[in-house]
Design an enzyme around this catalytic site. Structure first.
Site, PDB file in Angstrom:
ATOM      1  N   SER A   7       0.809  -1.355   0.039  1.00 25.55           N
ATOM      2  CA  SER A   7      -0.118  -0.020   0.170  1.00 25.55           C
ATOM      3  C   SER A   7       0.994   1.323  -0.040  1.00 25.55           C
ATOM      4  CB  SER A   7      -0.948  -0.115   1.448  1.00 25.55           C
ATOM      5  OG  SER A   7      -1.498   1.186   1.462  1.00 25.55           O
ATOM      6  N   HIS A  30      -1.523  -1.676  -3.888  1.00 28.95           N
ATOM      7  CA  HIS A  30      -2.757  -0.965  -3.166  1.00 28.95           C
ATOM      8  C   HIS A  30      -2.695   0.392  -3.204  1.00 28.95           C
ATOM      9  CE1 HIS A  30      -6.192  -2.177  -0.625  1.00 28.95           C
ATOM     10  NE2 HIS A  30      -5.749  -1.220   0.258  1.00 28.95           N
ATOM     11  N   ASP A  32      -4.859   3.406  -1.616  1.00 27.42           N
ATOM     12  CA  ASP A  32      -5.900   3.834  -0.604  1.00 27.42           C
ATOM     13  C   ASP A  32      -6.436   5.257  -0.857  1.00 27.42           C
ATOM     14  OD1 ASP A  32      -6.127   1.679   1.138  1.00 27.42           O
ATOM     15  OD2 ASP A  32      -3.903   2.126   1.675  1.00 27.42           O
ATOM     16  N   MET A  34      -9.223   8.156  -0.006  1.00 29.47           N
ATOM     17  CA  MET A  34      -9.882   8.470   1.369  1.00 29.47           C
ATOM     18  C   MET A  34     -10.462   9.926   1.195  1.00 29.47           C
ATOM     19  SD  MET A  34      -7.501   7.291   4.243  1.00 29.47           S
ATOM     20  CE  MET A  34      -6.495   5.585   4.222  1.00 29.47           C
ATOM     21  N   HIS A  63      -8.752   0.948  -3.350  1.00 29.54           N
ATOM     22  CA  HIS A  63      -9.615   0.655  -2.289  1.00 29.54           C
ATOM     23  C   HIS A  63     -10.145   2.152  -2.041  1.00 29.54           C
ATOM     24  CE1 HIS A  63      -9.417  -0.215   2.147  1.00 29.54           C
ATOM     25  NE2 HIS A  63     -10.846  -0.217   1.810  1.00 29.54           N
ATOM     26  N   MET A  65     -12.282   4.466   0.199  1.00 33.55           N
ATOM     27  CA  MET A  65     -12.933   4.751   1.338  1.00 33.55           C
ATOM     28  C   MET A  65     -13.782   6.255   1.347  1.00 33.55           C
ATOM     29  SD  MET A  65      -9.752   3.231   3.661  1.00 33.55           S
ATOM     30  CE  MET A  65      -8.726   3.396   2.220  1.00 33.55           C
ATOM     31  N   MET A 134     -11.253  -5.489   6.423  1.00 32.29           N
ATOM     32  CA  MET A 134     -10.556  -4.583   7.228  1.00 32.29           C
ATOM     33  C   MET A 134     -10.142  -5.093   8.566  1.00 32.29           C
ATOM     34  SD  MET A 134      -9.795  -1.722   5.333  1.00 32.29           S
ATOM     35  CE  MET A 134      -9.002  -0.986   6.617  1.00 32.29           C
ATOM     36  N   GLY A 139      -8.529   4.253   7.772  1.00 30.52           N
ATOM     37  CA  GLY A 139      -8.272   5.472   7.925  1.00 30.52           C
ATOM     38  C   GLY A 139      -6.914   6.050   7.933  1.00 30.52           C
ATOM     39  N   GLY A 142      -0.544   1.960   9.717  1.00 29.86           N
ATOM     40  CA  GLY A 142       0.569   1.793  10.834  1.00 29.86           C
ATOM     41  C   GLY A 142       0.043   1.259  12.015  1.00 29.86           C
ATOM     42  N   ASP A 172      -6.514  -6.184   4.935  1.00 27.65           N
ATOM     43  CA  ASP A 172      -5.901  -5.075   4.985  1.00 27.65           C
ATOM     44  C   ASP A 172      -5.711  -4.351   6.428  1.00 27.65           C
ATOM     45  OD1 ASP A 172      -5.181  -2.300   4.118  1.00 27.65           O
ATOM     46  OD2 ASP A 172      -6.907  -1.958   3.142  1.00 27.65           O
ATOM     47  N   GLY A 173      -4.534  -4.054   7.096  1.00 23.78           N
ATOM     48  CA  GLY A 173      -4.268  -3.342   8.126  1.00 23.78           C
ATOM     49  C   GLY A 173      -3.653  -4.224   9.115  1.00 23.78           C
ATOM     50  N   GLY A 174      -2.351  -3.728   9.456  1.00 18.14           N
ATOM     51  CA  GLY A 174      -1.721  -4.407  10.607  1.00 18.14           C
ATOM     52  C   GLY A 174      -0.933  -5.650  10.229  1.00 18.14           C
ATOM     53  N   SER A 195       2.916  -0.185   5.942  1.00 25.66           N
ATOM     54  CA  SER A 195       4.191   0.126   6.679  1.00 25.66           C
ATOM     55  C   SER A 195       5.106  -0.844   6.872  1.00 25.66           C
ATOM     56  CB  SER A 195       3.730   0.858   8.151  1.00 25.66           C
ATOM     57  OG  SER A 195       2.661  -0.123   8.775  1.00 25.66           O
TER      58      SER A 195
HETATM   59  C1  DX5 Z   1      -6.171   1.807   5.970  1.00 19.35           C
HETATM   60  C2  DX5 Z   1      -5.846   1.436   4.793  1.00 19.35           C
HETATM   61  C3  DX5 Z   1      -4.492   0.443   4.402  1.00 19.35           C
HETATM   62  C4  DX5 Z   1      -3.377   0.794   4.880  1.00 19.35           C
HETATM   63  C5  DX5 Z   1      -2.845  -0.447   5.760  1.00 19.35           C
HETATM   64  O1  DX5 Z   1      -7.302   2.298   6.088  1.00 19.35           O
HETATM   65  O2  DX5 Z   1      -6.934   1.034   3.960  1.00 19.35           O
HETATM   66  O3  DX5 Z   1      -4.492   0.060   3.231  1.00 19.35           O
HETATM   67  O4  DX5 Z   1      -2.157   1.367   4.163  1.00 19.35           O
HETATM   68  O5  DX5 Z   1      -1.500  -0.057   6.370  1.00 19.35           O
HETATM   69  P1  DX5 Z   1      -0.477  -0.972   7.083  1.00 19.35           P
HETATM   70  O6  DX5 Z   1      -0.072  -1.898   6.470  1.00 19.35           O
HETATM   71  O7  DX5 Z   1       0.384   0.043   7.620  1.00 19.35           O
HETATM   72  O8  DX5 Z   1      -1.469  -1.350   8.318  1.00 19.35           O
HETATM   73 ZN    ZN Z   2      -6.580  -0.246   2.030  1.00 22.61          ZN
END
Ligand code: DX5
Ligand code: ZN
Length: 222
Positions: A7, A30, A32, A34, A63, A65, A134, A139, A142, A172-174, A195
């Site tokens: 991402s 990816h 994002d 927003m 993606h 959002m 998710m 949003g 990291g 997606d996320g963490g 991240s």
């Molecule tokens: C958050 C995004 C993610 C984000 C994930 O809302 O949709 O795609 O980049 O970031 P990491 O991998 O750092 O959790």
């Molecule tokens: Zn995403």
């Protein structure tokens, strides 16, 4: 074929071209988007995606959002998206939006925030190419993986397999190198990682390392 979707949210926006050239081994990139409404943060729109398109052969995994995504599907497709994912929480007429994505030549993805139940997929699952779970609150990059999402991943994997579908399970996320093997075992097909990859000193090496961790999981299974 790689199972990762780096991402760019975690990349240095002042040198995005160089950043994405470091992760050419990934099948997906990816993106994002927003809007400061559906999520508190604001990122970028179709113009940036269009400008990045010539510098990557990856499948552009957009993606959204954003609220009222139906207003922008055509633009995101024209900008070079291969997959467009909308949030079930941001759409009123979901079947219409899914059709719109496909009519614009893209694969259709549906994203669920952590507490949205899998039952929203009951009638639409057969129409989707991808479901994005998710695993943090959308949003920001990291954030820490929400531990109880493991059960949701396992349940969705079972649902997809029981129905004999080809729909991809993306999270997606963490995601990081400490949890990627456990998550693969739970049934994930595509890992979004921001991240963990772009925050590493050498994103290309980090991607390779995480890929190798996955091949370890496959070996254990066989
Ligand atoms: C958050 C995004 C993610 C984000 C994930 O809302 O949709 O795609 O980049 O970031 P990491 O991998 O750092 O959790
Ligand atoms: Zn995403």
């Amino acid at each position: 074929m790689s199972n990762f979707a780096p991402s760019i949210l975690a990349a240095d926006f002042s040198k995005l071209k160089e950043e994405i050239e470091q992760v050419t081994a990934a099948t997906y990139l990816h993106l994002d988007v927003m809007d400061g409404r559906f999520v508190p943060n604001i990122t970028f729109g179709p113009m940036l995606i269009k400008d990045l398109r010539p510098y990557s052969k990856a499948l552009f995994d957009t993606h959204l959002m954003i609220i009222e995504p139906e207003r922008y599907i055509e633009e995101f497709a024209a900008a070079g998206s291969d997959i467009i994912t909308v949030h079930v929480e941001a759409v009123t007429h979901l079947d219409r939006v899914v059709n719109q994505i496909k009519e614009n030549g893209c694969q259709a993805g549906l994203a669920l925030t952590p507490t949205t139940p899998l039952s929203v997929l009951d009638h639409i699952l057969t129409e989707l190419d991808l479901v994005l779970l998710m695993t943090v609150n959308p949003g920001y990059g990291g954030q820490r993986f929400i531990p109880y999402m493991i059960d949701k991943i396992v349940d969705l994997r079972r649902l997809i397999d029981q129905r004999g579908l080809e729909v991809k399970l993306q999270i997606d996320g963490g995601v990081n190198s400490s949890n990627v093997q456990e998550l693969a075992q739970a049934g994930v097909d595509i890992f979004v990682a921001g991240s963990a990859i772009f925050g590493a000193p050498d994103p290309g090496q980090q991607l390779k390392k995480m890929e190798e961790q996955l091949s370890g999981v496959n070996l254990q299974k066989s």
